[in-house]
Design a protein around this motif. Structure first.
Motif, PDB file in Angstrom:
ATOM      1  N   GLU A  38       0.754  -1.323  -0.023  1.00 17.55           N
ATOM      2  CA  GLU A  38       0.128  -0.004  -0.049  1.00 17.55           C
ATOM      3  C   GLU A  38       0.905   1.221   0.036  1.00 17.55           C
ATOM      4  O   GLU A  38       0.362   2.291  -0.668  1.00 17.55           O
ATOM      5  N   MET A  39       1.929   1.216   0.786  1.00 15.66           N
ATOM      6  CA  MET A  39       2.743   2.433   0.686  1.00 15.66           C
ATOM      7  C   MET A  39       3.391   2.740  -0.453  1.00 15.66           C
ATOM      8  O   MET A  39       3.451   3.973  -0.808  1.00 15.66           O
ATOM      9  N   MET A  40       3.632   1.723  -1.318  1.00 18.57           N
ATOM     10  CA  MET A  40       4.249   2.005  -2.735  1.00 18.57           C
ATOM     11  C   MET A  40       3.069   2.461  -3.834  1.00 18.57           C
ATOM     12  O   MET A  40       3.538   3.090  -4.557  1.00 18.57           O
ATOM     13  N   GLN A  41       2.069   2.103  -3.600  1.00 20.21           N
ATOM     14  CA  GLN A  41       0.735   2.448  -4.201  1.00 20.21           C
ATOM     15  C   GLN A  41       0.590   3.940  -4.041  1.00 20.21           C
ATOM     16  O   GLN A  41       0.394   4.447  -5.313  1.00 20.21           O
ATOM     17  N   GLU A  42       0.674   4.438  -2.688  1.00 22.43           N
ATOM     18  CA  GLU A  42       0.401   5.893  -2.556  1.00 22.43           C
ATOM     19  C   GLU A  42       1.683   6.430  -3.199  1.00 22.43           C
ATOM     20  O   GLU A  42       1.494   7.453  -3.784  1.00 22.43           O
ATOM     21  N   LEU A  43       2.887   6.042  -2.841  1.00 23.59           N
ATOM     22  CA  LEU A  43       4.007   6.901  -3.553  1.00 23.59           C
ATOM     23  C   LEU A  43       3.844   7.037  -5.222  1.00 23.59           C
ATOM     24  O   LEU A  43       4.205   7.953  -5.764  1.00 23.59           O
ATOM     25  N   ALA A  44       3.268   5.747  -5.773  1.00 27.28           N
ATOM     26  CA  ALA A  44       3.040   5.763  -7.229  1.00 27.28           C
ATOM     27  C   ALA A  44       2.175   6.786  -7.639  1.00 27.28           C
ATOM     28  O   ALA A  44       2.061   7.522  -8.649  1.00 27.28           O
ATOM     29  N   LYS A  45       0.992   6.867  -6.779  1.00 32.09           N
ATOM     30  CA  LYS A  45       0.038   7.792  -7.231  1.00 32.09           C
ATOM     31  C   LYS A  45       0.419   9.319  -7.068  1.00 32.09           C
ATOM     32  O   LYS A  45       0.040  10.089  -7.986  1.00 32.09           O
ATOM     33  N   ARG A  46       1.362   9.577  -6.387  1.00 32.10           N
ATOM     34  CA  ARG A  46       1.811  10.917  -6.139  1.00 32.10           C
ATOM     35  C   ARG A  46       2.943  11.185  -7.135  1.00 32.10           C
ATOM     36  O   ARG A  46       3.367  12.342  -7.212  1.00 32.10           O
TER      37      ARG A  46
END
Length: 339
Positions: A38-46
């Motif tokens: 989930e942490m990486m998904q958020e980083l990717a979205k940003r």
């Protein structure tokens, strides 16, 4: 040209923010198209990271084996918490890489395959993807545990200094939301997952990297062990950048953006052109002076070796120049460390 993070398939938020502040959006390899942490998904979205999947085959098979692996842990640990409990109870060891555990897993897998499946040829790429995924699980769990250990240590220091009373257990349980401002920096300085099975990690990652058709000339890590391993393996390297105690600005500012753009342009020129070439246009960084985050940056060049060629040579893989259509004549390796 985007930097590629190595030799991991998972990056933690602070590392991603630091590397992005210096180099811009950073590529992270993934072993499959399944949802990343989930942490990486958020980083990717940003837009902080770009998750790239070099290999997209046999995913059902991969998922089944990984599911069996977790079931094996639950069965042999005798605890429904499974992998989390494993890491907590083996804090002084290297989970998944312990010789006894590995031997047991191999014996169980061999027994199953002999009973149910005909003998097949080893698939190094598939095995590398399994290894990297298990290493990712270990690194993620270990990071969370170390965060809480660091938090407890900080709280103990405060108790000794202030003698305020007993530790609030609910505070520990919510450690991720109560980290002191300087705690992540301290943790990054002390924690180097690349120190565990360095050669195996790089070999597995490099095999995945051989299937990346987009490529790059720049490879970045926050693991000193991984960086030094590759420097030792290279037939020739030269340090072209050495910045100490760089203060970073969390939020983008115009001067920092301009410096980053020019910095990446110069690195791309160096990666694409025959060496030696001038490095005089690489300017000193312009970052905010009032910053809680400071890092050191070391950049080395492996001259005359294209990235796929270099990583294949380091890891003993067969390399065919005719298969690589690379615009990069040199390989750049970078180490970013919290100061």
């Amino acid at each position: 040209m985007k930097p590629i993070y190595f030799p991991f398939t998972c990056i933690f938020d602070l590392s991603a923010e630091i590397i992005s502040a210096i180099f811009g959006q950073t590529v992270i390899y993934s072993t499959s198209s399944n949802n990343p942490p989930e942490m990486m998904q958020e980083l990717a979205k940003r837009g902080v990271i770009d998750i790239r999947i070099p290999v997209k085959k046999d995913e059902n098979k991969l998922n089944a084996i990984l599911k069996d692996h977790k079931s094996w842990l639950n069965l042999h640990l005798g605890d429904k918490r499974g992998m989390t409990a494993f890491f907590k109870t083996h804090a002084d060891k290297i989970p998944f890489f312990n010789d006894t555990i590995t031997a047991q897993i191999r014996a169980d897998i061999k027994k199953k395959t002999q009973q149910k499946q005909p003998e097949t040829k080893p698939d190094p790429l598939f095995n590398a993807r399994i290894f990297l995924h298990i290493a990712q699980e270990f690194d993620t769990q270990n990071w969370e545990i170390n965060q809480k250990l660091f938090l407890v240590d900080k709280m103990q220091q405060n108790l000794i200094e202030n003698i305020k009373g007993e530790i609030d257990s609910s505070y520990i349980e919510n450690a991720e939301n109560n980290l002191p401002n300087n705690l992540p920096n301290n943790l990054l300085r002390a924690y180097d997952p690349g120190a565990y099975m360095t050669a195996d990690r790089i070999k597995a990652w490099a095999l995945l990297m051989q299937h990346d058709q987009q490529g790059s000339g720049l490879f970045i890590t926050d693991s000193k062990s991984a960086f030094e391993y590759l420097i030792d393996k290279a037939s020739q390297t030269e340090i072209i950048v050495g910045f100490d105690s760089m203060p970073l600005q969390k939020n983008s500012i115009e001067k920092a953006d301009k410096w980053r753009d020019n910095f990446m342009k110069e690195l791309e020129i160096i990666a694409k052109n025959p060496w030696p070439t001038s490095t005089d246009k690489i300017a000193e960084p312009i970052f905010a002076k009032n910053s809680d985050t400071k890092v050191s940056l070391t950049l080395a060049i492996v001259p005359g070796q294209m990235p796929h060629e270099f990583f294949a040579g380091c890891c003993g893989y067969n390399y065919s120049e005719s298969k690589e259509k690379s615009q990069f004549q040199n390989t750049l390796l970078g180490l970013v460390e919290p100061f």
